[in-house]
Design a protein around this motif. Structure first.
Motif, PDB file in Angstrom:
ATOM      1  N   VAL A  55       0.839  -1.211   0.000  1.00 38.71           N
ATOM      2  CA  VAL A  55       0.000   0.000   0.000  1.00 38.71           C
ATOM      3  C   VAL A  55       0.864   1.246   0.000  1.00 38.71           C
ATOM      4  N   LEU A  56       1.898   1.295   0.833  1.00 37.60           N
ATOM      5  CA  LEU A  56       2.785   2.459   0.867  1.00 37.60           C
ATOM      6  C   LEU A  56       3.527   2.639  -0.458  1.00 37.60           C
ATOM      7  N   GLY A  57       3.943   1.561  -1.085  1.00 40.94           N
ATOM      8  CA  GLY A  57       4.603   1.643  -2.393  1.00 40.94           C
ATOM      9  C   GLY A  57       3.678   2.184  -3.459  1.00 40.94           C
ATOM     10  N   THR A  58       2.422   1.735  -3.432  1.00 40.86           N
ATOM     11  CA  THR A  58       1.435   2.232  -4.384  1.00 40.86           C
ATOM     12  C   THR A  58       1.185   3.723  -4.179  1.00 40.86           C
ATOM     13  N   LEU A  59       1.038   4.131  -2.923  1.00 35.74           N
ATOM     14  CA  LEU A  59       0.844   5.557  -2.643  1.00 35.74           C
ATOM     15  C   LEU A  59       2.052   6.385  -3.070  1.00 35.74           C
ATOM     16  N   LEU A  60       3.248   5.856  -2.902  1.00 32.56           N
ATOM     17  CA  LEU A  60       4.457   6.554  -3.327  1.00 32.56           C
ATOM     18  C   LEU A  60       4.474   6.730  -4.839  1.00 32.56           C
ATOM     19  N   LEU A  61       4.128   5.688  -5.582  1.00 29.09           N
ATOM     20  CA  LEU A  61       4.090   5.788  -7.036  1.00 29.09           C
ATOM     21  C   LEU A  61       3.046   6.786  -7.512  1.00 29.09           C
ATOM     22  N   ILE A  62       1.887   6.799  -6.880  1.00 30.45           N
ATOM     23  CA  ILE A  62       0.841   7.766  -7.233  1.00 30.45           C
ATOM     24  C   ILE A  62       1.325   9.182  -6.940  1.00 30.45           C
ATOM     25  N   GLY A  63       1.959   9.382  -5.816  1.00 32.26           N
ATOM     26  CA  GLY A  63       2.482  10.704  -5.459  1.00 32.26           C
ATOM     27  C   GLY A  63       3.554  11.182  -6.425  1.00 32.26           C
ATOM     28  N   LEU A  64       4.457  10.294  -6.810  1.00 27.31           N
ATOM     29  CA  LEU A  64       5.496  10.660  -7.776  1.00 27.31           C
ATOM     30  C   LEU A  64       4.896  10.992  -9.137  1.00 27.31           C
ATOM     31  N   GLY A  65       3.900  10.243  -9.554  1.00 30.50           N
ATOM     32  CA  GLY A  65       3.234  10.527 -10.830  1.00 30.50           C
ATOM     33  C   GLY A  65       2.544  11.880 -10.826  1.00 30.50           C
ATOM     34  N   LEU A  66       1.842  12.171  -9.741  1.00 30.61           N
ATOM     35  CA  LEU A  66       1.161  13.468  -9.638  1.00 30.61           C
ATOM     36  C   LEU A  66       2.155  14.623  -9.581  1.00 30.61           C
ATOM     37  N   SER A  67       3.271  14.437  -8.886  1.00 31.04           N
ATOM     38  CA  SER A  67       4.265  15.511  -8.828  1.00 31.04           C
ATOM     39  C   SER A  67       4.883  15.750 -10.199  1.00 31.04           C
ATOM     40  N   GLN A  68       5.061  14.702 -10.997  1.00 31.69           N
ATOM     41  CA  GLN A  68       5.581  14.864 -12.357  1.00 31.69           C
ATOM     42  C   GLN A  68       4.597  15.649 -13.219  1.00 31.69           C
ATOM     43  N   ILE A  69       3.320  15.356 -13.100  1.00 31.91           N
ATOM     44  CA  ILE A  69       2.293  16.069 -13.863  1.00 31.91           C
ATOM     45  C   ILE A  69       2.256  17.535 -13.454  1.00 31.91           C
ATOM     46  N   VAL A  70       2.271  17.816 -12.170  1.00 33.57           N
ATOM     47  CA  VAL A  70       2.229  19.199 -11.686  1.00 33.57           C
ATOM     48  C   VAL A  70       3.462  19.967 -12.146  1.00 33.57           C
ATOM     49  N   THR A  71       4.628  19.347 -12.098  1.00 38.77           N
ATOM     50  CA  THR A  71       5.858  20.012 -12.529  1.00 38.77           C
ATOM     51  C   THR A  71       5.809  20.360 -14.012  1.00 38.77           C
ATOM     52  N   SER A  72       5.346  19.438 -14.847  1.00 42.49           N
ATOM     53  CA  SER A  72       5.276  19.730 -16.281  1.00 42.49           C
ATOM     54  C   SER A  72       4.238  20.802 -16.577  1.00 42.49           C
TER      55      SER A  72
END
Length: 120
Positions: free
Chosen positions: A19-36
């Motif tokens: 669960v923590l790994g999944t949440l980490l991947l979702i967070g990293l994906g969202l941060s990439q979208i926000v940065t772009s």
């Protein structure tokens, strides 16, 4: 024979890590979208500024033609780069399809370039 309690001991830890790994991947994906998206918004703002620099060149050329009575070519500063020509005098590599004059103004701001053309 088998102790059931011992075989289920690490299941909660495994699910917690998943669960923590999944949440980490979702967070990293969202941060990439926000940065772009932030980068695109910043470039859009620079593009608007470059457009207004080019527009300033058009306005300055029109002012010199109509208010000061000057005829092309004009002397401008380094920025914006303005090219003004009449129907018979277009040595700047673009075709003037207007009856009296054509104005091409190139504006740049922090590496972003915009081109504006006007004619009459």
């Amino acid at each position: 024979m088998f102790n059931i309690k011992k075989s289920k001991k690490g299941v909660a830890l495994f699910f917690t890590i998943v669960v923590l790994g999944t949440l980490l991947l979702i967070g990293l994906g969202l941060s990439q979208i926000v940065t772009s998206q932030m980068r695109q918004i910043q470039e859009l703002g620079l593009s608007v500024k470059a457009f207004y620099v080019a527009d300033k060149g058009i306005e300055e050329a029109l002012y010199k033609m109509y208010r000061q009575g000057q005829s092309p070519p004009f002397q401008f500063g380094a920025n914006p780069q303005v090219r003004v020509c009449t129907l018979t005098n277009c040595p700047y590599g673009f075709v003037c399809n207007r009856p009296y004059y054509c104005i091409r103004s190139s504006g740049s701001f922090q590496g972003i370039f915009r081109l504006v053309e006007a004619g009459g």
